[in-house]
Each structure stands twice: as C-alpha cells, then as structure tokens.
Design a protein around this motif. Structure first.
Motif, PDB file in Angstrom:
ATOM      1  N   GLY A  75      39.374  30.558   1.594  1.00 49.31           N
ATOM      2  CA  GLY A  75      39.789  29.658   0.898  1.00 49.31           C
ATOM      3  C   GLY A  75      39.065  29.556  -0.680  1.00 49.31           C
ATOM      4  O   GLY A  75      39.492  29.110  -1.374  1.00 49.31           O
ATOM      5  N   GLY A  76      37.553  29.614  -0.126  1.00 50.70           N
ATOM      6  CA  GLY A  76      36.546  29.716  -1.164  1.00 50.70           C
ATOM      7  C   GLY A  76      36.872  30.800  -2.133  1.00 50.70           C
ATOM      8  O   GLY A  76      36.957  30.660  -3.438  1.00 50.70           O
ATOM      9  N   ILE A  77      37.016  31.698  -1.587  1.00 42.72           N
ATOM     10  CA  ILE A  77      37.342  33.154  -2.455  1.00 42.72           C
ATOM     11  C   ILE A  77      38.708  32.867  -3.334  1.00 42.72           C
ATOM     12  O   ILE A  77      38.889  33.126  -4.571  1.00 42.72           O
ATOM     13  CB  ILE A  77      37.611  34.297  -1.388  1.00 42.72           C
ATOM     14  CG1 ILE A  77      36.244  34.819  -1.099  1.00 42.72           C
ATOM     15  CG2 ILE A  77      38.218  35.630  -2.361  1.00 42.72           C
ATOM     16  CD1 ILE A  77      35.322  35.329  -1.970  1.00 42.72           C
ATOM     17  N   LEU A  99      39.196  32.996  -7.414  1.00 41.37           N
ATOM     18  CA  LEU A  99      39.996  33.824  -7.911  1.00 41.37           C
ATOM     19  C   LEU A  99      41.121  32.943  -8.708  1.00 41.37           C
ATOM     20  O   LEU A  99      41.610  33.321 -10.033  1.00 41.37           O
ATOM     21  CB  LEU A  99      40.858  34.701  -6.893  1.00 41.37           C
ATOM     22  CG  LEU A  99      40.301  35.501  -6.319  1.00 41.37           C
ATOM     23  CD1 LEU A  99      40.935  36.480  -5.159  1.00 41.37           C
ATOM     24  CD2 LEU A  99      39.696  36.885  -7.131  1.00 41.37           C
ATOM     25  N   ALA A 100      41.529  31.765  -8.325  1.00 44.40           N
ATOM     26  CA  ALA A 100      42.308  30.697  -9.139  1.00 44.40           C
ATOM     27  C   ALA A 100      41.796  30.624 -10.351  1.00 44.40           C
ATOM     28  O   ALA A 100      42.186  30.254 -11.454  1.00 44.40           O
ATOM     29  CB  ALA A 100      42.578  29.699  -8.289  1.00 44.40           C
ATOM     30  N   ILE A 149      36.568  23.511 -12.528  1.00 47.97           N
ATOM     31  CA  ILE A 149      36.432  22.597 -11.133  1.00 47.97           C
ATOM     32  C   ILE A 149      36.779  23.697 -10.007  1.00 47.97           C
ATOM     33  O   ILE A 149      36.335  23.612  -8.866  1.00 47.97           O
ATOM     34  CB  ILE A 149      37.691  21.370 -11.527  1.00 47.97           C
ATOM     35  CG1 ILE A 149      37.192  20.614 -12.384  1.00 47.97           C
ATOM     36  CG2 ILE A 149      37.806  20.790 -10.094  1.00 47.97           C
ATOM     37  CD1 ILE A 149      38.046  19.365 -12.679  1.00 47.97           C
ATOM     38  N   SER A 150      37.918  24.419  -9.991  1.00 46.38           N
ATOM     39  CA  SER A 150      38.316  25.436  -8.811  1.00 46.38           C
ATOM     40  C   SER A 150      37.145  26.338  -8.624  1.00 46.38           C
ATOM     41  O   SER A 150      36.852  26.557  -7.419  1.00 46.38           O
ATOM     42  CB  SER A 150      39.664  26.165  -9.356  1.00 46.38           C
ATOM     43  OG  SER A 150      39.896  27.234  -8.498  1.00 46.38           O
ATOM     44  N   SER A 157      33.252  28.026  -4.882  1.00 47.01           N
ATOM     45  CA  SER A 157      31.689  28.205  -4.784  1.00 47.01           C
ATOM     46  C   SER A 157      31.200  27.290  -3.565  1.00 47.01           C
ATOM     47  O   SER A 157      30.298  27.692  -2.673  1.00 47.01           O
ATOM     48  CB  SER A 157      30.823  27.925  -6.117  1.00 47.01           C
ATOM     49  OG  SER A 157      31.285  28.678  -7.270  1.00 47.01           O
ATOM     50  N   LEU A 158      31.365  25.929  -3.454  1.00 48.99           N
ATOM     51  CA  LEU A 158      30.888  25.081  -2.551  1.00 48.99           C
ATOM     52  C   LEU A 158      31.549  25.363  -1.081  1.00 48.99           C
ATOM     53  O   LEU A 158      30.756  25.488  -0.157  1.00 48.99           O
ATOM     54  CB  LEU A 158      31.118  23.760  -2.684  1.00 48.99           C
ATOM     55  CG  LEU A 158      30.291  22.914  -4.082  1.00 48.99           C
ATOM     56  CD1 LEU A 158      30.692  21.665  -4.413  1.00 48.99           C
ATOM     57  CD2 LEU A 158      29.053  23.074  -3.478  1.00 48.99           C
ATOM     58  N   LEU A 159      32.626  25.943  -1.098  1.00 49.54           N
ATOM     59  CA  LEU A 159      33.363  26.268   0.348  1.00 49.54           C
ATOM     60  C   LEU A 159      33.379  27.811   0.581  1.00 49.54           C
ATOM     61  O   LEU A 159      33.700  28.267   1.471  1.00 49.54           O
ATOM     62  CB  LEU A 159      34.949  25.791   0.090  1.00 49.54           C
ATOM     63  CG  LEU A 159      35.220  24.454  -0.250  1.00 49.54           C
ATOM     64  CD1 LEU A 159      36.599  24.313  -0.314  1.00 49.54           C
ATOM     65  CD2 LEU A 159      34.743  23.717   1.119  1.00 49.54           C
TER      66      LEU A 159
END
Length: 192
Positions: free
Chosen positions: A108-110, A114-115, A137-138, A143-145
C-alpha cells in the motif's frame, strides 16, 4: 526455538561451537557427529557485490534511492531530452527495488508513492498545482506506510525509515516540484 525454526540460540560464536559439539547432523543418507572442539574459525569478509547488496537492504538507503530516482524521473519529464536525470532515475529506482525486494514492504505504501509520481507527471499537463499537492501528500503517507510494523513478527527486527529522512526527502521533493512548476509557469508567461 519454540516454533522449530531454529535449533538453538547462542550469544556468540564460541558458545555456538560448544553447543554444537557432539550434535548429530544428517547429510543426505549419512549421519555425522559434529566434533568442533579446537576447530579453526575462518573469517570470510563480504565481497564488494555482497557489501553493495547488504547496503541496499538498509531501509533508509532503499528509501533514499527510491526518492532520488523519483525526483530524477520527474526532472526528466519536466525537461525532456536531458538524458542524465532519466538515466540516473532509472538506475536509482532499480537499485531501490533490489533493496525493497529483500525487505518486508507494505505494498500500500509503494502504491501511494507510485500514485504520487503519477500525480507529479499529470501536473505537467494540467494547469494549477492541486495534483502536485496531492502528490506530496501521497508521497508522505506512502513513505510513512512503506514498512508496516504490524506485518512483521514481533520477534523479528523492525524495519523502518527514519522519520528525519522521510521529512527531509518529502520537503526536498516538494521544493523541487514547486521550483519546477514555478519555472514552467514563468516559461508560459514569457512573451513569444
């Protein structure tokens, strides 16, 4: 040990050798009894490729390579034909993916990172800056996830990117995108 994943736990190499003394090991069809008392210990340092691969597995290094690759690809897209940013971006992204492939990443973080790249690229073709804000923001949330602490067994080491590294790279990315957008707006406002 309780889960049957490892046979024993030792504090150091000497304790490991003493714990293994007399243990029977099955090699194919035969059983061998280990006799390690007085055995010479040979230290084999990592080769250059092994040291490089080991460095890539550091979450901070993999994340920095991912960020630098992202910025370089965006720079190439903002200024097509520069070649060096594009080549640098591709190399950094490939090295980042090598490192991330060996780490327990949260997909999900990746996907959010990418988004963010997609938002930055789309903002080249759309007037305004809303997509760039969404990209920053994305990128920050992704990065945090990136390394999900809940996805790793409690007994295993935690993998995480330093919050300082995340903050610094997100700020650098935001400044870069703002500068690129500013340059694009100034270019559009110039007289023909």
């Amino acid at each position: 040990v309780e889960e049957g994943v490892v046979d024993l736990v030792a504090d150091d190499l000497d304790q490991l050798l003493s714990l293994l003394e007399g243990r029977e090991v099955r090699l194919g069809e035969r059983t061998i009894t280990l006799s390690l008392a007085g055995s010479a210990v040979l230290h084999r340092p990592m080769t250059l490729p092994e040291r490089l691969a080991h460095g890539l597995v550091d979450p901070n290094i993999a994340y920095l390579l991912l960020t630098i690759g992202t910025i370089a690809i965006i720079a190439e897209l903002y200024n097509p034909g520069g070649v060096i940013p594009g080549v640098t971006g591709v190399i950094c992204l490939l090295l980042a993916f090598v490192g991330l492939g060996s780490l327990p990443v949260n997909w999900g973080g990746i996907a959010l990172i990418l988004a963010a790249i997609a938002f930055f690229v789309l903002d080249i073709y759309v007037s305004g800056f809303a997509l760039s804000v969404a990209g920053v923001i994305s990128f920050l949330i992704g990065s945090l996830l990136l390394f999900s602490p809940g996805a790793v067994e409690p007994a295993l080491p935690r993998f995480a990117v330093s919050r300082w590294v995340i903050g610094s790279t997100t700020a650098a990315l935001a400044l870069f995108v703002a500068a690129a957008l500013g340059a694009g707006v100034r270019a559009q406002r110039r007289a023909p």
